[in-house]
Scaffold this active site. Structure first.
Site, PDB file in Angstrom:
ATOM      1  N   ILE A   1     -52.353  -7.150  -0.135  1.00 34.99           N
ATOM      2  CA  ILE A   1     -51.656  -7.741   1.002  1.00 34.99           C
ATOM      3  C   ILE A   1     -51.420  -6.607   2.000  1.00 34.99           C
ATOM      4  CG2 ILE A   1     -50.628  -9.719  -0.182  1.00 34.99           C
ATOM      5  CD1 ILE A   1     -48.030  -8.270  -0.456  1.00 34.99           C
ATOM      6  N   ASP A   2     -51.380  -6.943   3.277  1.00 35.39           N
ATOM      7  CA  ASP A   2     -51.275  -5.923   4.318  1.00 35.39           C
ATOM      8  C   ASP A   2     -50.039  -5.049   4.124  1.00 35.39           C
ATOM      9  OD1 ASP A   2     -53.515  -7.005   5.473  1.00 35.39           O
ATOM     10  OD2 ASP A   2     -52.460  -8.019   7.098  1.00 35.39           O
ATOM     11  N   THR A   3     -50.119  -3.839   4.639  1.00 30.06           N
ATOM     12  CA  THR A   3     -48.990  -2.905   4.554  1.00 30.06           C
ATOM     13  C   THR A   3     -47.703  -3.537   5.082  1.00 30.06           C
ATOM     14  OG1 THR A   3     -50.415  -0.961   4.712  1.00 30.06           O
ATOM     15  CG2 THR A   3     -48.113  -0.685   5.400  1.00 30.06           C
TER      16      THR A   3
ATOM     17  N   ARG B   1     -53.092 -13.921   9.990  1.00 34.56           N
ATOM     18  CA  ARG B   1     -52.794 -13.310  11.292  1.00 34.56           C
ATOM     19  C   ARG B   1     -53.768 -13.800  12.366  1.00 34.56           C
ATOM     20  NH1 ARG B   1     -52.565  -7.048   9.852  1.00 34.56           N
ATOM     21  NH2 ARG B   1     -52.167  -6.873  12.101  1.00 34.56           N
TER      22      ARG B   1
END
Length: 222
Positions: free
Chosen positions: A55-57, A157
């Site tokens: 999962i994204d930072t 996103r």
């Protein structure tokens, strides 16, 4: 270094509540990452656990870790086969026209010297499907529940920005960048729940509480 909250634990799996801003892999420039916590997450087992997915930072919430190579392969296969149920919550930098729907936009990766890499909608890209519904509307913004069928990089996103026409609040790549980032400490996306099936066993199930920075913007989960 504060301990990470464990949402689920058994002999095969851990699910942790990853804080927003903590990268899974060590950044090239150095600094904190999930790797700093893996030794502490052994919890009596011989091996440190290994993240099954990414999962994204900036994204907070449920992250599945496998405790041995065999379960890592099995869990990874469940993600590949789209057998994992994922529920995300995101705050939009605006409001969508409808209350629910499905976004189907194929995605491709592009890169340029000045902007780096990003994902864009492209007919020849990889098929990507996200179901969404509005949970709440507040002060010109909306809290949405996203249930992605596929797991493409930056899927939610890009689907918010290009599919709904309203980006996630604080998104520096697909949103307004610094103009809105002042209103949000990060890209406002949270991996709220995860269900991973296991043949012959009870599934791995975890729910991550709504983070403080979501509540600070006036939103509650449900």
């Amino acid at each position: 270094m504060s301990a990470l909250q464990i949402l689920y634990e058994d002999g095969e799996a851990l699910v942790i509540d990853k804080p927003g801003g903590l990268p899974i892999e060590r950044p090239r420039k150095g600094g904190p990452s999930l790797e700093d916590h893996l030794e502490a997450l052994k919890l009596g087992f011989q091996r440190p656990p290994v993240p099954v997915h990414r999962i994204d930072t900036d994204t907070s919430g449920c992250l599945l870790l496998a405790r041995n190579p065999k379960t890592l392969r099995r869990f990874a296969m469940a993600f590949e086969e789209r057998a994992v149920e994922k529920r995300y919550l995101g705050i939009l930098d605006g409001e969508p026209a409808k209350d629910e729907g499905t976004i189907a936009l194929s995605l491709s990766k592009i890169s340029s010297a000045e902007k780096g890499w990003r994902m864009i909608p492209a007919k020849k890209g990889k098929p990507s499907v996200t179901h969404w519904r509005v949970v709440a509307r507040q002060a010109g913004r909306a809290l949405l529940e996203f249930r992605p069928e596929t797991g493409r990089t930056h899927q939610i996103r890009v689907h918010a920005a290009s599919g709904l026409g309203v980006p996630l609040l604080g998104d520096p790549v697909y949103g307004m960048g610094p103009k809105t980032t002042g209103a949000a400490p990060r890209t406002m996306l949270h991996a709220a729940a995860l269900v991973v099936p296991r043949p012959g066993k009870t599934p791995v199930e975890a729910t991550a509480p709504l983070p403080a920075d979501f509540a600070a913007l006036g939103f509650a989960d449900g």
